[in-house]
Design an enzyme around this catalytic site. Structure first.
Site, PDB file in Angstrom:
ATOM      1  N   ASP A  28      -0.120 -33.542 -18.016  1.00  0.00           N
ATOM      2  CA  ASP A  28      -0.763 -33.505 -16.714  1.00  0.00           C
ATOM      3  C   ASP A  28      -2.249 -33.870 -16.922  1.00  0.00           C
ATOM      4  O   ASP A  28      -2.730 -33.956 -18.050  1.00  0.00           O
ATOM      5  CB  ASP A  28      -0.587 -32.122 -16.065  1.00  0.00           C
ATOM      6  CG  ASP A  28      -0.777 -32.181 -14.560  1.00  0.00           C
ATOM      7  OD1 ASP A  28      -0.326 -31.261 -13.872  1.00  0.00           O
ATOM      8  OD2 ASP A  28      -1.357 -33.174 -14.063  1.00  0.00           O
TER       9      ASP A  28
HETATM   10  C1  GLC Z   1      -2.529 -33.206 -10.869  1.00  0.00           C
HETATM   11  C2  GLC Z   1      -1.245 -32.413 -10.698  1.00  0.00           C
HETATM   12  C3  GLC Z   1      -0.006 -33.211 -10.943  1.00  0.00           C
HETATM   13  C4  GLC Z   1      -0.245 -34.647 -10.496  1.00  0.00           C
HETATM   14  C5  GLC Z   1      -1.250 -35.228 -11.463  1.00  0.00           C
HETATM   15  C6  GLC Z   1      -1.589 -36.682 -11.123  1.00  0.00           C
HETATM   16  O1  GLC Z   1      -3.464 -32.413 -11.532  1.00  0.00           O
HETATM   17  O2  GLC Z   1      -1.146 -31.208 -11.452  1.00  0.00           O
HETATM   18  O3  GLC Z   1       1.060 -32.575 -10.210  1.00  0.00           O
HETATM   19  O4  GLC Z   1       0.965 -35.385 -10.531  1.00  0.00           O
HETATM   20  O5  GLC Z   1      -2.441 -34.464 -11.513  1.00  0.00           O
HETATM   21  O6  GLC Z   1      -2.252 -36.734  -9.904  1.00  0.00           O
END
Ligand code: GLC
Length: 716
Positions: free
Chosen positions: A265
């Site tokens: 993430d």
């Molecule tokens: C965010 C979220 C995740 C998302 C990613 C890309 O922090 O935790 O769910 O897909 O970043 O935006």
């Protein structure tokens, strides 16, 4: 390209080119008009060469712009490896569907698959290759803002929805079928169990609990063929998921046989230094690579340290090559080597994005996701009654939810716009009415409208920013200004329907004595149309809660499939020494599976065709459901099972099956479920997943708190 072509390509890549494939950067690095960031932007310290060789881009969309970036990227890439476009398409691309927590209340898996299919179609023609969905985190604490992205508190229902979403996004083969995308299940694992419901907080649970309740939906997505898994921000038994080799290599790769890409993430690789399991970014890169993370999202530990690490420890180059091969393989599976511009099509984008057909499906999804929580007979609104539609949600178009990305609130249908289509004579205010601090003028105008009306529809709830990521709340009541407004209206009008826009189950103290309460969640682009159809009885509400509503936050976490404890409340006449609070009941205000309709469903006797189940046998459980009203309706008949004695404590009930039953007015129907031994398996203390001979209760009813019970025995 054939596999041996990929191998040759990998062999021809320099170390830098390999490492660059494992970098994912936000679209802001590539496109002037992308302002979208979904996480902290720290200086990533990358070169122009890194940027134009990064393996994937996050948050880019728009057919023409994507084609332009891909063309520039291909020109700059020595070997002509195309870039992957990944994006947060969580419940719709531009046509926004109800938030997943709402879709979860539809219990309609075909609808969920259709929603994902349309989302994929719009995203694909706009240049997206991979969507960061489904979010399959099991949730039990509405203080956490991201419950809005989940489908609730039940492992089985979450597994069904995760499977439906993956099938809708990917079809049978997203590389061969047009307008499909690769899906990414997230957040692996257990993110929904953050302590205190506080965002990004620690997760503490046993491996057995993790396996029993939290992992099944991710694993269902993997069985459905999901192409990507995203690691979660939280720790799993003391080690952050993004650096957790037991979780990623042992459980995900070896046990679940997942062969797709593992992506961190946003920033989670670098955050290993903040969790303090890595002393610096170099050690973070080592930990993440060894744990199994292929792509590092939006930080540059891999870019800055993998070459040096591989020089120090040559065996790491094998792990690096494996990671790069998985990235190249996904690009190849999606057909990008043959056609780097695959999917992106400005003409199609113009024609199908937000088209009427998609809006109609959004309306149907919203209709099925709305949950009628209370109705003293005031609903549906009768013809000819003077109605006022007032409050912060009345004119609001902020009904797409916190993860609606390309959705545009101005394209959403407000409650007033929907209501006026059915009853042009409704009274509405003109003053803007804020969710938190409405002006005295707005309140006074609304109260006067309430005075002039026979029925008031009070649109209350949360603005979209109060849920979603980084939006935990310790107090989940409605804002005090809304409670005060409700009291004022209630004082002058005894016919009040509250409609709620919110991204989480709320503590509804202060409005519980409304005549009617309608839970709309964030219903998406067509929300106003759907709400009006429900309120005026053009559609008979059929939503059933996929997450419990507490009486108050002090009860949290609250969930229906709880353990019995050694001193359950009600176990005997003992009033004191039992598991209870001094100041609030144990029960949820509105239980998992609950929802009213304009019909009146009655359940007959539960009949089992036998009371002994052999391991290879089946029991048929039959119950008659009757619609004793004049309104055709749809009932979600739910089957729960309780294992009366286990090797570990077993929940007092677990959802094992359900049937969405359309039942015309005055009709009755027998519903039969099949019970098999496989439904009785659970994780034992040695992590074996088996069933035990013994006695079980089977319970059927309209929700988890109203059930008819019969007993049977499993023999082995
Ligand atoms: C965010 C979220 C995740 C998302 C990613 C890309 O922090 O935790 O769910 O897909 O970043 O935006």
């Amino acid at each position: 390209m054939k596999q041996d072509g990929l191998v040759r390509l990998l062999e021809s890549m320099t170390m830098d080119e390999k490492i660059n494939q494992l970098i994912q950067l936000a679209a802001t690095f590539y496109s002037e008009d992308s302002k979208e960031n979904t996480g902290p932007i720290r200086e990533v310290g990358l070169t122009e060469e890194n940027v134009w060789n990064a393996g994937s881009i996050l948050g880019q969309s728009g057919a023409a712009e994507s084609i332009k970036i891909q063309r520039k990227y291909m020109e700059k890439h020595r070997l002509g490896v195309p870039v992957l476009f990944m994006a947060d398409v969580i419940h719709g691309f531009r046509t926004i569907f109800p938030i997943p927590l709402a879709l979860g209340c539809s219990w309609d898996l075909e609808m969920a698959e259709k929603v994902a299919e349309i989302s994929a179609r719009e995203a694909s023609v706009s240049g997206v290759h991979v969507v960061f969905s489904p979010m399959a985190d099991l949730v039990r604490d509405p203080r956490w803002g991201r419950v809005m992205e989940s489908t609730g508190e039940d492992p089985l229902l979450n597994s069904f929805f995760a499977t439906a979403f993956v099938k809708g996004y990917q079809g049978k083969d997203p590389g061969k079928e047009p307008e499909r995308v690769a899906a990414c299940v997230k957040h692996y694992a257990g993110y929904g169990a953050v302590s205190g419901g506080r965002e990004y907080n620690t997760v503490n649970m046993s491996e057995r609990q993790l396996r029993e309740s939290y992992l099944s939906a991710y694993h269902a997505a993997i069985e459905a063929g999901v192409k990507v898994v995203m690691t979660s921000f939280n720790t799993v038994d003391g080690i952050p998921a993004t650096g957790n080799a037991w979780l990623l290599r042992r459980l995900l790769r070896e046990e679940q046989k997942f062969e797709g890409i593992i992506i961190s993430d946003w920033g989670a690789v670098e955050e290993l230094t903040v969790h303090a399991v890595a002393k610096d970014r170099k050690e973070a890169a080592l930990l993440a690579l060894k744990a199994g993370v292929d792509i590092e999202m939006m930080t540059s530990c891999y870019a800055h340290h993998l070459e040096e690490l591989a020089a120090e420890e040559p065996s790491l180059e094998t792990l690096l090559d494996q990671a790069v091969m998985r990235v190249l393989k996904l690009k190849n599976d999606l057909g990008l080597f043959e056609d780097p511009f695959r999917g992106a099509d400005p003409e199609k984008e113009e024609r199908i994005v937000l088209c009427q057909e998609h809006r109609q499906v959004a309306r149907e999804a919203a209709l099925k996701s709305i949950v009628l929580l209370k109705n003293d007979g005031i609903l549906p609104v009768k013809e000819g009654v003077q109605v006022a539609v007032i409050g912060p949600g009345a004119a609001s178009k902020d009904i797409l939810g916190a993860w609606s990305w390309q959705g545009r609130t101005q394209e959403a249908v407000s409650m007033i716009e929907g209501a006026k289509k059915i009853d042009p004579k409704i009274l509405t205010g003109s003053e803007p009415f804020d969710y938190i601090a409405p002006s005295a003028k707005a309140v006074s105008e609304a109260v006067q409208l309430a005075e002039r009306s026979e029925v008031v529809i009070l649109a209350l709830g949360e603005p979209a920013w109060m849920s979603g990521e980084a939006a935990s709340r310790s107090d989940i009541r409605l804002p005090e200004s809304q409670l005060e407004f409700f009291r004022k209206v209630r004082k002058i009008n005894k016919n009040v329907i509250v409609v709620l826009y919110n991204g989480r189950p709320l503590d509804l103290q202060g409005i519980n004595d409304a005549n009617g309460i309608v839970e709309a969640w964030f219903p998406g682009t067509e929300g106003g149309h759907a709400l009006a159809e429900v309120l005026w009885g053009k559609f008979n509400p059929c939503g059933r809660l996929c997450m419990s509503f507490p009486e108050q936050a002090g009860q949290l976490p609250i969930y229906y499939n709880a353990d019995n404890t050694g001193r359950p409340a009600g176990i005997s006449a003992e009033p004191k020494y039992i598991s209870k609070y001094l100041d609030v009941a144990n029960e949820a205000k509105y239980a998992f599976g609950f929802g009213l309709s304009y019909s009146e469903f009655h359940y007959g006797q539960l009949v089992l065709d036998k009371n002994v189940l052999a391991s290879d046998g089946r029991i048929s459980a039959t119950i008659e459901v009757e619609n004793r009203s004049k309104a055709d309706g749809l009932e979600t008949v739910q089957l729960y099972i309780r294992d009366l004695v286990g090797e570990v404590v077993r929940p007092i009930k677990e959802l094992k099956d359900f049937r969405r039953l359309a039942l015309p007015a005055g009709q009755k129907c027998k519903v039969t479920f099949t019970i098999e031994e496989s439904m009785l398996r659970y994780f034992h203390s040695d992590q074996s997943f088996t069933s035990d001979a013994g006695e079980f209760d089977v319970m059927i009813g309209p929700d988890s708190a109203n059930l008819t019970t019969q007993r049977f025995r499993l023999i082995k």
